[in-house]
Design a protein around this motif. Structure first.
Motif, PDB file in Angstrom:
ATOM      1  N   PRO A 274      74.660  16.237 -67.650  1.00 45.16           N
ATOM      2  CA  PRO A 274      73.467  16.832 -67.047  1.00 45.16           C
ATOM      3  C   PRO A 274      72.662  17.629 -68.069  1.00 45.16           C
ATOM      4  O   PRO A 274      73.218  18.100 -69.064  1.00 45.16           O
ATOM      5  CB  PRO A 274      74.038  17.776 -65.986  1.00 45.16           C
ATOM      6  CG  PRO A 274      75.503  17.563 -65.953  1.00 45.16           C
ATOM      7  CD  PRO A 274      75.901  16.807 -67.158  1.00 45.16           C
ATOM      8  N   ASP A 275      71.338  17.750 -67.822  1.00 38.32           N
ATOM      9  CA  ASP A 275      70.496  18.548 -68.719  1.00 38.32           C
ATOM     10  C   ASP A 275      70.960  19.991 -68.688  1.00 38.32           C
ATOM     11  O   ASP A 275      71.580  20.444 -67.730  1.00 38.32           O
ATOM     12  CB  ASP A 275      69.026  18.494 -68.230  1.00 38.32           C
ATOM     13  CG  ASP A 275      68.537  17.051 -68.270  1.00 38.32           C
ATOM     14  OD1 ASP A 275      69.088  16.296 -69.094  1.00 38.32           O
ATOM     15  OD2 ASP A 275      67.660  16.706 -67.457  1.00 38.32           O
ATOM     16  N   GLY A 276      70.633  20.706 -69.722  1.00 40.37           N
ATOM     17  CA  GLY A 276      70.979  22.131 -69.770  1.00 40.37           C
ATOM     18  C   GLY A 276      72.354  22.388 -70.344  1.00 40.37           C
ATOM     19  O   GLY A 276      72.750  23.526 -70.539  1.00 40.37           O
ATOM     20  N   ASP A 278      73.277  20.646 -73.159  1.00 36.65           N
ATOM     21  CA  ASP A 278      73.211  20.059 -74.501  1.00 36.65           C
ATOM     22  C   ASP A 278      73.739  20.981 -75.593  1.00 36.65           C
ATOM     23  O   ASP A 278      74.226  20.534 -76.616  1.00 36.65           O
ATOM     24  CB  ASP A 278      71.761  19.672 -74.856  1.00 36.65           C
ATOM     25  CG  ASP A 278      71.234  18.658 -73.866  1.00 36.65           C
ATOM     26  OD1 ASP A 278      72.089  18.044 -73.182  1.00 36.65           O
ATOM     27  OD2 ASP A 278      70.010  18.487 -73.772  1.00 36.65           O
TER      28      ASP A 278
END
Lengths: 344, 253
Positions: A274-276, A278
């Protein structure tokens, strides 16, 4: 027994009269008690031009188990051979319990036992004879009781009348160890002691080595099996292309160089990260069933440098739930492979 | 001096000979007996006396010398070659013993064995022909010096050889021909003058001649030349052995 008591008295008196050695007390204590072998600036270039050792410095502590790790041809056997007097050094020197192994070879060699890598033996003599021969060769008077103890400790007693040619490889390896122990050495070199030995026998041998260490024998072993070093050694030296690239306490080594992995078993599989998230070094594994977080094991202080708390908070925020988690520290093998690769 | 170590090597080598008693003792005795049967009994009866001694008795010293040279070389060379070949030499090299002690153990055992064999062959010979020994002490001296010298030569060969072929090369191609051409079966007086001169370049002539002198009081060359030659051999062999150990030749890389 008047003679022997007189001898004991005179030798005691003699010892008392020996003048105090020069040099600082700490230095003397360090040399005489701490280090049983001191290798200084050792280099070896064979006639073929092959340089097997490059300026090796090494100190072996009394009573420790020291494992010398390295790939094939790294110089492990050459190092042992120079210390034991089988190979002449090109440069540098070796002190064994304070005795130069070339100038004072008798004193240096009499406390060393060597178990070579190759299974060599006088094929036609019996186990008992060959082990007794080793004791005599090292100048010790006959002592059948000691030979019996050694053979029993290595489970060779039943085979004592067998000719060596009739023994299996594992048994021959034991005979070589018995030969090396026949003269009651203070230092034992084991060159690849468990190469080609089955798992059960390997465990047995580890027991024998531990028993020896408990009785005060210093043990230096070379091995391919990282498992062996990990299981046995107090300290580890890594040798690569003739250079000693690292000498470290085993635990410290594993702590310093060990990378840790945190594996989170997810409740719901993920297609992608999921994004965030990284910023975290995360990878998806097991078809999205698990998340693996790699971090540096040495940053395990009080502050959350490893970033686990932060990671868990971010996962929570992203709505990712997990049902289980575990961490794993790199094995010595992984450390070793990384070390040899990095420097290659 | 680490006498315990020397004794250990010596005894182990002697035990090895006993283990292979057939090869070490019986076969030289049989082959010597065959020489007596062929040269002494069969051919010898057709040959009159050589320098006042019956032919059978004449060849006794030469035969013992032949056996002494070949056995000393092969025993001593095998004694040190085998540990090198099997790899168990590591133990000798890592033991707290000097090179001199190593040589004393190996060469001492090989020489002892040769002397014993020499005496056994002497005993065997006495069953075939009657003979006397005029100078028994000189005979023993020659026996011991020759056994020692050629055991040293064997030791050198055992270290030089890097395979079984080379191990047999010197005994087969050098020792045996030189012994056969060295007056074992004849007096060099029986040769044409040219060959007599050539033969004098053969060192074994001096050994056989000296040994024969100790039996019958006569030889092809003077006893002093014989004694000088064996001592020269001994010195050369000792020098080579000490060079081997000083340099670690074929032993220590």
């Amino acid at each position: 027994m008047p003679t022997s008591s007189t001898m004991t008295e005179s030798s005691l008196t003699h010892r008392d009269e020996v003048p105090a050695p020069q040099g600082t007390r700490e230095e003397m204590a360090r040399v005489s008690e701490d280090c049983v072998i001191r290798v200084e600036g050792l280099s070896k270039t064979y006639d073929s031009g092959f340089q097997a050792l490059r300026d090796v410095d090494l100190a072996i502590r009394r009573g420790e188990i020291f494992a010398l790790l390295g790939p094939n041809g790294a110089g492990k056997t050459t190092l042992i051979s120079v210390i034991c007097g089988l190979v002449n050094a090109t440069e540098g020197r070796v002190l064994v319990d304070g005795h130069d192994n070339v100038r004072d070879y008798r004193r240096a060699r009499e406390i060393i036992g060597l178990v070579p890598q190759e299974l060599t033996s006088e094929a036609f003599s019996t186990v008992w004879d060959t082990v007794s021969f080793s004791r005599g060769l090292f100048g010790k008077p006959r002592d059948p009781a000691h030979i019996e103890r050694v053979l029993k400790s290595l489970s060779l007693w039943d085979k004592r009348r067998n000719r060596l040619i009739t023994l299996s490889g594992g048994m021959k390896r034991r005979v070589l160890i018995a030969k090396a122990l026949a003269h009651e050495p203070e230092i034992l070199f084991l060159d690849e002691p468990t190469a080609g030995v089955d798992v059960e026998l390997r465990r047995d041998m580890w027991e024998v080595v531990r028993g020896l260490r408990d009785s005060g024998v210093t043990i230096i072993l070379t091995t391919h099996y990282i498992e062996e070093a990990e299981e046995m050694a107090d300290r580890i030296g890594v040798i690569r292309a003739g250079e000693l690239v690292l000498v470290e306490e085993k635990h410290a080594l594993m702590r310093q160089l060990g990378r840790k992995e945190l594996t989170l078993q997810l409740r719901e599989p993920l297609d992608r990260l999921p994004d965030g998230l990284d910023d975290h070094r995360l990878t998806l594994a097991e078809d999205g069933q698990a998340l693996i977080y790699t971090y540096d094991g040495r940053r395990d202080g009080d502050d959350d440098q490893a970033g686990i708390a932060e990671l868990l908070a971010d996962l929570d925020a992203a709505g990712i739930r997990f049902k289980d988690l575990h961490t794993r520290q790199s094995s010595l093998e992984e450390i070793f492979v990384r070390l040899v690769r990095e420097e290659a | 001096m680490n006498l315990q170590s020397v004794k250990t090597i010596y005894q182990a080598e002697m035990a090895r000979s006993l283990r292979t008693v057939l090869q070490s003792i019986v076969s030289p005795v049989i082959s010597t007996s065959l020489y007596f049967v062929v040269f002494g009994a069969a051919i010898g009866t057709r040959i009159s006396e050589v320098e006042g001694v019956s032919y059978g008795a004449f060849i006794v010293p030469g035969l013992i010398m032949l056996m002494l040279l070949t056995q000393s070389v092969s025993n001593a060379s095998f004694g040190i070659f085998f540990p090198r070949f099997s790899g168990s030499i590591y133990e000798i090299l890592s033991a707290p013993i000097s090179y001199f002690e190593v040589v004393l153990g190996y060469v001492g055992a090989a020489a002892t064995k040769s002397v014993i064999l020499g005496l056994i062959v002497l005993g065997t010979a006495s069953l075939f022909v009657p003979f006397s020994i005029v100078h028994p002490l000189v005979m023993l001296l020659f026996l011991v010096l020759t056994a020692l010298t050629f055991s040293l030569l064997g030791f050198i060969i055992g270290i030089w050889a890097d395979g079984f072929e080379k191990l047999q090369l010197v005994p087969l191609l050098v020792i045996t021909p030189l012994t056969f051409l060295g007056g074992t079966f004849y007096s060099i007086d029986m040769l044409p003058p040219v060959w007599q001169a050539v033969t004098l370049a053969n060192p074994v002539v001096y050994l056989v001649s000296g040994f024969r002198w100790s039996f019958y009081g006569m030889g092809d060359v003077s006893i002093w030349a014989s004694l000088g030659m064996i001592l020269l051999f001994l010195t050369v062999a000792l020098a080579v052995v000490s060079w081997i150990f000083r340099t670690g030749y074929r032993l220590k890389p």
